[in-house]
Enzyme design. Structure first.
Site, mmCIF file in Angstrom:
data_model
loop_
_atom_site.group_PDB
_atom_site.id
_atom_site.type_symbol
_atom_site.label_atom_id
_atom_site.label_comp_id
_atom_site.label_asym_id
_atom_site.label_seq_id
_atom_site.Cartn_x
_atom_site.Cartn_y
_atom_site.Cartn_z
ATOM 1 N N ARG A 1 0.900 0.622 0.038
ATOM 2 C CA ARG A 1 1.669 0.720 1.267
ATOM 3 C C ARG A 1 2.020 2.184 1.469
ATOM 4 O O ARG A 1 1.854 3.011 0.566
ATOM 5 C CB ARG A 1 2.937 -0.138 1.206
ATOM 6 N N ASN B 1 5.156 4.906 3.069
ATOM 7 C CA ASN B 1 6.536 5.097 3.485
ATOM 8 C C ASN B 1 6.650 6.522 4.013
ATOM 9 O O ASN B 1 5.812 7.370 3.704
ATOM 10 C CB ASN B 1 7.493 4.852 2.321
ATOM 11 N N TYR C 1 18.854 7.614 7.757
ATOM 12 C CA TYR C 1 18.236 7.438 6.444
ATOM 13 C C TYR C 1 16.934 8.224 6.333
ATOM 14 O O TYR C 1 16.607 8.767 5.268
ATOM 15 C CB TYR C 1 17.990 5.958 6.186
#
Length: 334
Positions: free
Chosen positions: A224, A226, A318
């Site tokens: 994956r 991010n 964030y």
């Protein structure tokens, strides 16, 4: 009261070639939310600037510089590689997996041999490394087996051990984490490790992800991506390195930032179910691309602006850009 002088930040700036960047947004998507965006590994992905994803552990053009930076960090802070005692068999399995993954990529420079005598022999002419060790030995070339692997690959390494239908961080060898402490995570549960991430705990995503990881078959490889935004090209953006950064830098960034020098920080993450021990090897390769370079790819520039404009405020905070989002969006429109 006097305080100790702040250690100067002399870390080099690093840039990933756009042709190798694992672009983290789905084709055609102009929004982003957290989701379990996993897919099978070892499948090349074409992007608007190149491709990525052929290998689990990638030996790319930045290998010498990245490994030099890792060596400097570990010489200074060896605690960034740490393991619980019971993790030794999984660490050895990870070491053999990792070396077997990178050796065929550069057979002119890497050589891996497994002898009938149970001795593993490794040679890396790029780094001048040569050692032999018997499988299961507590030390490999003077280091824990997971630390020995970290000295040969660009990725940060984590071993997750399954116990009572939960995953726990049993070993770490990491130098390039972003805004968190890898050494502090040793022994933590998978759920606690992800508790700071907004929106995902109440959504049930952590539990679903953990169940998915525990269901992987031996030998399975998934991946994956991010992403986040940082204000420098430092690979090491960890909490361990925060004392070397200028304490006023973040404040100035809000008003004086040259937006083109912001970096999109991409983590290409792989998850490997080690067949013999059942442990999960979690790999993170950090990539950095300056906004000034990204906008030279029109398809990426438009998509990134749309994603940044739409992202909810808590997620923008964030990801690291909420405080200067208006100015950043104006910069895209210039």
């Amino acid at each position: 009261m006097t305080t100790a002088p702040r250690t100067p930040d002399t870390a080099p700036s690093y840039a990933t070639p756009l042709a190798e960047l694992a672009w983290p947004f789905e084709p055609g998507a102009d929004t982003y939310r957290y989701w379990i965006n996993v897919e099978r590994g070892r499948r090349p992905v074409a992007t608007a600037a190149g491709s990525w994803g052929r290998h689990v552990l990638e030996v790319d053009g930045g290998y010498p510089a990245v490994m030099a930076e890792r060596t400097a960090i570990l010489d200074r802070e060896p605690r960034r590689c740490s393991a619980l005692p019971h993790a030794l068999p999984a660490a050895w399995e990870a070491l053999e997996f990792g070396l077997a993954e990178i050796a065929p990529q550069r057979p002119d420079l890497f050589r891996l041999q497994r002898g009938d005598d149970g001795v593993l022999r490794w040679r890396n002419d790029l780094l001048g490394t040569r050692w032999s060790a018997r499988t299961g030995d507590p030390l490999v070339d003077g280091a824990h087996p997971l630390a020995a692997l970290a000295g040969q690959v660009q990725e940060d390494l984590f071993l997750l051990g399954p116990r009572e239908d939960r995953l726990y961080v049993d070993a770490v060898a990491a130098t390039f984490t972003g805004s968190w402490s890898s050494s502090f995570s040793l022994g933590m549960s998978f759920a606690d490790l992800h508790s700071p991430v907004p929106r995902i705990r109440d959504s049930g995503m952590v539990d679903r992800t953990e169940r998915f990881l525990l269901s992987l078959d031996p030998g399975d490889v998934y991946r994956r991506t991010n992403w986040s935004i940082y204000d420098s090209g430092r690979l090491d953006a960890s909490l361990e390195a925060s004392h070397r950064r200028d304490p006023g830098h973040a404040v100035r960034s809000a008003t004086e930032h040259r937006y083109g020098s912001l970096r999109l920080r991409v983590e290409l993450q792989h998850l490997v179910r080690l067949p013999a021990t059942g442990a999960l090897l979690f790999l993170i390769k950090t990539q950095l691309a300056a906004f000034a370079d990204i906008v030279t790819v029109p398809q990426w520039a438009g998509q990134l602006r749309s994603v940044l404009a739409e992202l909810p405020e808590d997620m923008a905070a964030y990801k690291g850009f909420a405080r200067y989002r208006p100015g950043l969006l104006d910069w895209f429109d210039l």
